[in-house]
Design a protein around this motif. Structure first.
Motif, short mmCIF file in Angstrom:
data_model
loop_
_atom_site.label_atom_id
_atom_site.label_comp_id
_atom_site.label_asym_id
_atom_site.label_seq_id
_atom_site.Cartn_x
_atom_site.Cartn_y
_atom_site.Cartn_z
N SER A 96 -9.13 -4.66 53.98
CA SER A 96 -9.51 -6.03 54.33
C SER A 96 -10.65 -6.08 55.34
O SER A 96 -11.42 -7.04 55.36
CB SER A 96 -8.31 -6.78 54.89
OG SER A 96 -7.27 -6.83 53.94
N ALA A 194 1.46 -8.32 50.99
CA ALA A 194 1.34 -8.00 52.42
C ALA A 194 -0.09 -8.11 52.92
O ALA A 194 -0.33 -8.54 54.05
CB ALA A 194 1.88 -6.60 52.69
N ARG A 195 -1.07 -7.74 52.06
CA ARG A 195 -2.45 -7.75 52.54
C ARG A 195 -2.91 -9.17 52.89
O ARG A 195 -3.48 -9.39 53.96
CB ARG A 195 -3.40 -7.16 51.49
CG ARG A 195 -4.86 -7.27 51.92
CD ARG A 195 -5.82 -6.67 50.91
NE ARG A 195 -5.73 -5.23 50.89
CZ ARG A 195 -6.58 -4.46 50.21
NH1 ARG A 195 -7.54 -4.99 49.48
NH2 ARG A 195 -6.46 -3.14 50.24
N GLU A 197 -1.12 -11.68 53.66
CA GLU A 197 -0.38 -12.14 54.84
C GLU A 197 -1.06 -11.67 56.12
O GLU A 197 -1.18 -12.43 57.08
CB GLU A 197 1.06 -11.65 54.78
CG GLU A 197 1.89 -12.30 53.68
CD GLU A 197 3.26 -11.67 53.53
OE1 GLU A 197 3.58 -10.76 54.33
OE2 GLU A 197 4.00 -12.07 52.61
N ASN A 198 -1.51 -10.43 56.13
CA ASN A 198 -2.21 -9.90 57.32
C ASN A 198 -3.54 -10.61 57.53
O ASN A 198 -3.93 -10.88 58.67
CB ASN A 198 -2.43 -8.39 57.15
CG ASN A 198 -1.14 -7.60 57.21
OD1 ASN A 198 -0.17 -8.03 57.82
ND2 ASN A 198 -1.12 -6.44 56.58
N VAL A 199 -4.24 -10.89 56.42
CA VAL A 199 -5.53 -11.59 56.52
C VAL A 199 -5.33 -12.99 57.08
O VAL A 199 -6.08 -13.44 57.97
CB VAL A 199 -6.21 -11.64 55.13
CG1 VAL A 199 -7.40 -12.60 55.16
CG2 VAL A 199 -6.67 -10.25 54.71
N ARG A 201 -2.88 -14.10 58.86
CA ARG A 201 -2.43 -14.00 60.27
C ARG A 201 -3.62 -13.73 61.20
O ARG A 201 -3.76 -14.38 62.25
CB ARG A 201 -1.39 -12.90 60.40
CG ARG A 201 -0.74 -12.83 61.79
CD ARG A 201 0.42 -11.84 61.78
NE ARG A 201 1.50 -12.30 60.90
CZ ARG A 201 1.79 -11.76 59.71
NH1 ARG A 201 1.10 -10.72 59.27
NH2 ARG A 201 2.77 -12.23 58.98
N ALA A 202 -4.50 -12.81 60.81
CA ALA A 202 -5.65 -12.48 61.65
C ALA A 202 -6.60 -13.67 61.76
O ALA A 202 -7.15 -13.94 62.83
CB ALA A 202 -6.39 -11.27 61.07
N TYR A 211 0.17 -19.66 61.60
CA TYR A 211 0.11 -19.01 60.29
C TYR A 211 0.29 -20.05 59.18
O TYR A 211 -0.44 -20.05 58.18
CB TYR A 211 1.19 -17.94 60.18
CG TYR A 211 1.20 -17.22 58.84
CD1 TYR A 211 0.54 -16.01 58.68
CD2 TYR A 211 1.87 -17.75 57.74
CE1 TYR A 211 0.53 -15.35 57.46
CE2 TYR A 211 1.86 -17.10 56.51
CZ TYR A 211 1.20 -15.91 56.38
OH TYR A 211 1.18 -15.27 55.17
#
Length: 262
Positions: A96, A194-195, A197-199, A201-202, A211
């Motif tokens: 990402s 998951a990817r 979700e991390n993007v 969140r960041a 979020y």
């Protein structure tokens, strides 16, 4: 061959999927395994690779970092040894990258994103294309992103790499078309997992919002107002590698629910 048969890749295809142990890559690998293909996957995460192999007993695996030339060379040598050649390459590996204003990004973060997301595809292709020429009916699928057709504020290294993949795809399609090799890019949108979700969140943290608010903003920019499933991308990959996709090359195909802007 009737139309239904034309929509299925022929059995026995020899397939390499990079970063094939999780997410989109895993969905694509599983889909090809279901068509009785011989499939080799690589991944940088040895534990995830082992988990995939435990659940899919016929798959071949090898740990590999696509940004490392030596490891890529070993991967393609392994493909030749285990598969006996190559018919399909799915260039899926990518990260990402960092989220933030361009003047706040480190050089190391930028280089790492470009090395894995774009240079990694070059490294695999330069070794895979000679093998695909021997196939007589080879196909390459480069995984880009909807960020490869739309500018993406605060994600400039990622977007730049994904635009580069589209240019690579269209150029290579012209180069290897006379060899009977089709080259296409798939541009996934907001893919559940998951990817993303991390993007989300960041990006939420960089903008100072929750979020849930950030996720709602993402969905509001998609005409269908829903995320893409990894299996949606896998289905497109199968179609492109089937007889029905025999004359599709040089294309950048979005699987995104029509992302309007990002």
């Amino acid at each position: 061959m009737n139309m239904i048969e034309r929509l299925k890749p022929r059995p026995g295809l020899r397939v390499l999927v990079t970063a094939g142990a999780s997410g989109i890559g895993a969905a694509i690998a599983r889909a090809f395994l279901e068509t009785d293909a011989s499939v080799l996957i690589c991944d940088i995460d040895k534990d995830v690779l082992a988990d995939f192999a435990a659940q899919n007993s016929t798959v071949f695996t090898l740990p590999a970092d696509v940004s490392d030339e030596t490891q890529v060379d070993a991967l393609l040598e392994h493909a030749a040894a285990t598969l006996g050649g190559l018919d399909i390459l799915v260039n899926n590996a990518g990260i990402s990258g960092p989220t933030g204003p361009i003047d706040a990004l480190s050089i190391d973060e930028i280089r790492k994103t470009l090395d894995i997301d774009l240079m990694g595809q070059f490294l695999v292709l330069r070794r895979a294309v000679p093998m695909l020429r021997q196939s007589g009916d080879g196909a390459i699928i480069n995984i880009s992103s909807v960020a490869g057709r739309l500018g993406y504020a605060l994600r400039t290294p990622y977007s730049a790499a994904k635009w580069g993949i589209v240019g690579l795809t269209q150029s290579l399609a012209k180069e290897v078309g006379p060899d009977g090799i089709r080259v296409n890019a798939i541009l996934p949108g907001v893919v559940r997992g998951a990817r993303i979700e991390n993007v989300i969140r960041a990006r939420a943290e960089s903008l100072g919002i929750s979020y849930a608010e950030m996720e709602a903003q993402y969905l509001s920019l998609i005409s269908l107002r829903r995320m893409v499933e990894p299996e949606d991308v896998a289905g497109t990959a199968l179609f492109l590698c089937s007889p029905a996709g025999a004359n599709i090359s040089g294309q950048a195909i979005s699987v995104c629910g029509n992302v309007e802007t990002i």
